[in-house]
Every structure is written in C-alpha cells, then in structure tokens.
Design a protein around this motif. Structure first.
Motif, PDB file in Angstrom:
ATOM      1  N   UNK A  48       2.720  -8.479  -8.771  1.00  0.00           N
ATOM      2  CA  UNK A  48       1.890  -8.480  -9.972  1.00  0.00           C
ATOM      3  C   UNK A  48       0.764  -7.455  -9.859  1.00  0.00           C
ATOM      4  N   UNK A  49       0.195  -7.337  -8.675  1.00  0.00           N
ATOM      5  CA  UNK A  49      -0.868  -6.352  -8.476  1.00  0.00           C
ATOM      6  C   UNK A  49      -0.342  -4.934  -8.620  1.00  0.00           C
ATOM      7  N   UNK A  50       0.882  -4.692  -8.127  1.00  0.00           N
ATOM      8  CA  UNK A  50       1.464  -3.354  -8.203  1.00  0.00           C
ATOM      9  C   UNK A  50       1.823  -2.971  -9.636  1.00  0.00           C
ATOM     10  N   UNK A  51       2.262  -3.926 -10.439  1.00  0.00           N
ATOM     11  CA  UNK A  51       2.601  -3.613 -11.830  1.00  0.00           C
ATOM     12  C   UNK A  51       1.367  -3.633 -12.734  1.00  0.00           C
ATOM     13  N   UNK A  52       0.311  -4.307 -12.275  1.00  0.00           N
ATOM     14  CA  UNK A  52      -0.892  -4.430 -13.089  1.00  0.00           C
ATOM     15  C   UNK A  52      -0.842  -5.557 -14.098  1.00  0.00           C
ATOM     16  N   UNK A  53       0.274  -6.295 -14.115  1.00  0.00           N
ATOM     17  CA  UNK A  53       0.433  -7.380 -15.091  1.00  0.00           C
ATOM     18  C   UNK A  53       1.503  -8.340 -14.570  1.00  0.00           C
ATOM     19  N   UNK A  54       1.152  -9.596 -14.268  1.00  0.00           N
ATOM     20  CA  UNK A  54       2.158 -10.530 -13.743  1.00  0.00           C
ATOM     21  C   UNK A  54       3.329 -10.754 -14.685  1.00  0.00           C
TER      22      UNK A  54
ATOM     23  N   UNK B  26       3.875   4.868  -9.358  1.00  0.00           N
ATOM     24  CA  UNK B  26       3.361   3.844 -10.274  1.00  0.00           C
ATOM     25  C   UNK B  26       4.518   2.952 -10.699  1.00  0.00           C
ATOM     26  N   UNK B  27       4.339   1.649 -10.559  1.00  0.00           N
ATOM     27  CA  UNK B  27       5.418   0.690 -10.817  1.00  0.00           C
ATOM     28  C   UNK B  27       5.286   0.122 -12.234  1.00  0.00           C
TER      29      UNK B  27
ATOM     30  N   UNK C 144       0.829  -1.205   0.000  1.00  0.00           N
ATOM     31  CA  UNK C 144       0.000   0.000   0.000  1.00  0.00           C
ATOM     32  C   UNK C 144       0.862   1.253   0.000  1.00  0.00           C
ATOM     33  N   UNK C 145       1.969   1.225   0.738  1.00  0.00           N
ATOM     34  CA  UNK C 145       2.865   2.383   0.766  1.00  0.00           C
ATOM     35  C   UNK C 145       3.445   2.657  -0.621  1.00  0.00           C
ATOM     36  N   UNK C 146       3.849   1.604  -1.297  1.00  0.00           N
ATOM     37  CA  UNK C 146       4.428   1.777  -2.625  1.00  0.00           C
ATOM     38  C   UNK C 146       3.371   2.266  -3.608  1.00  0.00           C
ATOM     39  N   UNK C 147       2.181   1.690  -3.545  1.00  0.00           N
ATOM     40  CA  UNK C 147       1.106   2.088  -4.459  1.00  0.00           C
ATOM     41  C   UNK C 147       0.769   3.571  -4.306  1.00  0.00           C
TER      42      UNK C 147
END
Length: 297
Positions: A217-223, A200-201, A193-196
């Motif tokens: 994968x959730x942070x990048x939006x694509x595994x 944007x990763x 959550x802190x990174x999000x």
C-alpha cells in the motif's frame, strides 16, 4: 475407484486414499477419466477449514478442483464434446480416478495431461485479479510472490498486454521471473526500498499472503490499489481481497488462445501420485514454488 478424501478438517495427515463410488455426469456436466489434477492453495485451505462458509465442505469430503483427462460420460444437454476427447477444466473432487467437470475445454495440441491440469484455476485467478486491478498498457505492476502458478500466469498475461511487471521471489527464482519478462528482486530486507528507488508502482498484487500488504500500500500510495488472494485480513488495511471466482469458460478459452500463440507456458515443478497427496499439500503450503504442482493419476 480410488479417491483422496478427508473426514475432518486439519493438516495434510487427514488426507486418505479411499475406495469410493464412481461419480456420474448429470445434466450439463461431463465425466472424465482423470489423468492429472492440479494442486492449488485453495485445496489445502478447504482441507484446513479456512474457506468456511464461502466454500463449505460436507464431511467426509473429496479434494481438488482442476483436472485434465479423457471424456468417458457426457451428460444430458451437453454439446460439442464427445467420449474420448482430451479435455481440461474445473469440477469437484478431482484427486480421483474419475471426476465430474462443470467447465472444460479441449486440450491444446502438444500439451500433456500433466501440464494441462495446472492451468484452470491459476488462469481464472490471474485473469480476474488483473481485471480487478484495472492495469493498462504502459503501467507498472508489482507482484509479491510471483514465481508460483498464479504469478507465472500474471507475468505472462501482463507482458502480452504491455504492462511492466516487477516481481518478488526467493533468490533461487530470480532468473525464472526474468524469463517470464519481469523485473525481479528478492523479498529479503530492504525489498520495498529497492523497488521504490527503481520504479513507480501503479498497482500491486499479493499472491503469497506473506504479511506485506502494508508495504504494498505504501509503494502504490493507496491501499485500494492493492489486491490480495492470500490474506483475508487485507481489507483491514484498506486493500482488496479477491476470492469470488469469475468465468471459468472464459479463462479456459483465453488459456487455449495464449498457449496456441506461444505466449503462455507454466512449468510443472513436481508431480505426485494420489497416494502422495499429503506430500503435495505439505510442499504447496511451504511455498517457494516455481510454476505448478500436480497429482498424476
């Protein structure tokens, strides 16, 4: 000569310091009197039997891939290197008094054997996964488990290439990551959550195998934008597992360039003797490394 060996797969206790026949340099190879050997996670994964069949080990087996030392034999067909040269590179069974190398480079001026031994596999891995990630200048890279050897290399290479890095590590290594040019955060509760909320990763690297591939994968939006070098199950979640080595000669050449330009330095956190190889593996498996661990011969 003295050599670290194991006769069965298992924990650090299977390692033994034995008397062994000296190896010799065949065609296209050199032999070095080893002064230091790098300790890499792949060493203990091979010892445990995790790397079969990718890296089969015929038992009894020696240990170690990286070394720095003094050339004392030059094989047929080898040019540009001579007995007495100080080199570092990759070979087999490098936890020993003598080892044969198949890839090498002259050590940069001012670099100790202890420091040099920590670079080869670390730099090959760092350069490979950065290439596989497709990161470009101006993009944002998340590195999970960033304070170890590969992480230290990734942070510095990315900085030189104009890539912004966010690294996760333990509380004690936050300032270390910042000194490498990265934004730093701990991996305790709420880290994703802190990174999000911060950035944007564009891509993420899993260097510790801490079971975070799903969150990356959730942070990048694509595994498919996640690469792991420590979790073989990453493809089950759609991420990539990088384990096929690239060009070691190219990695050594880039290492020499970056060190010569003052853009790369990976500290040695702790040194061990050959007789302490089991302790080196125990500490490596425990994680939380800052930089590298090496065996000094």
């Amino acid at each position: 000569m003295k050599k670290v060996s194991f006769a069965e797969f298992g924990g650090p206790d299977v390692l033994r310091l034995i008397d062994a026949e000296e190896p010799h340099a065949g065609p296209g190879r050199i032999r070095v009197a080893v002064r230091a050997a790098g300790v890499n996670p792949v060493d203990w994964r091979i010892r445990e039997g995790q790397m079969r069949p990718a890296l089969p080990a015929a038992l009894p087996s020696g240990v170690g891939l990286d070394a720095a030392g003094v050339v004392d034999e030059v094989g047929e067909g080898v040019e540009g290197v001579h007995v007495g040269d100080r080199v570092f590179g990759e070979g087999v069974d490098t936890y020993a008094e003598f080892a044969v190398l198949h890839a090498w480079a002259r050590m940069p001026a001012g670099l100790s054997f202890e420091e040099a031994a920590g670079y080869p596999s670390v730099m090959e891995t760092a350069l490979r996964i950065l290439r596989e990630s497709g990161m470009r200048p101006g993009q944002n890279l998340l590195v999970s488990g960033a304070s170890g050897g590969v992480g230290s290399a990734v942070l510095q290479i990315a900085r030189e290439r104009g890539i912004t890095v966010i690294g996760t590590a333990g509380a004690a290594n936050q300032e270390y990551l910042r000194s490498m040019g990265a934004h730093a955060t701990t991996y305790d509760e709420g880290w994703a959550e802190r990174i999000r909320a911060f950035i944007e990763v564009d891509a993420a690297l899993d260097l510790a195998g801490a079971g975070v591939v799903r969150e990356l994968a959730e942070l990048t939006g694509d595994p498919a934008k996640v690469i792991s070098i420590a979790d073989p199950t990453a493809p089950d979640l759609g991420a990539r597992f990088s384990h096929v080595a690239g060009s070691m000669p190219d990695a050594l050449e880039e290492t020499v360039r970056l060190i010569g330009e003052g853009k790369l330095h990976i500290p040695v956190e702790k040194s061990y003797t050959l007789a302490e190889a089991a302790s080196a593996h125990t500490d490596s498996q425990a994680g939380h490394t800052r930089g590298r661990r090496v065996i000094v011969v």
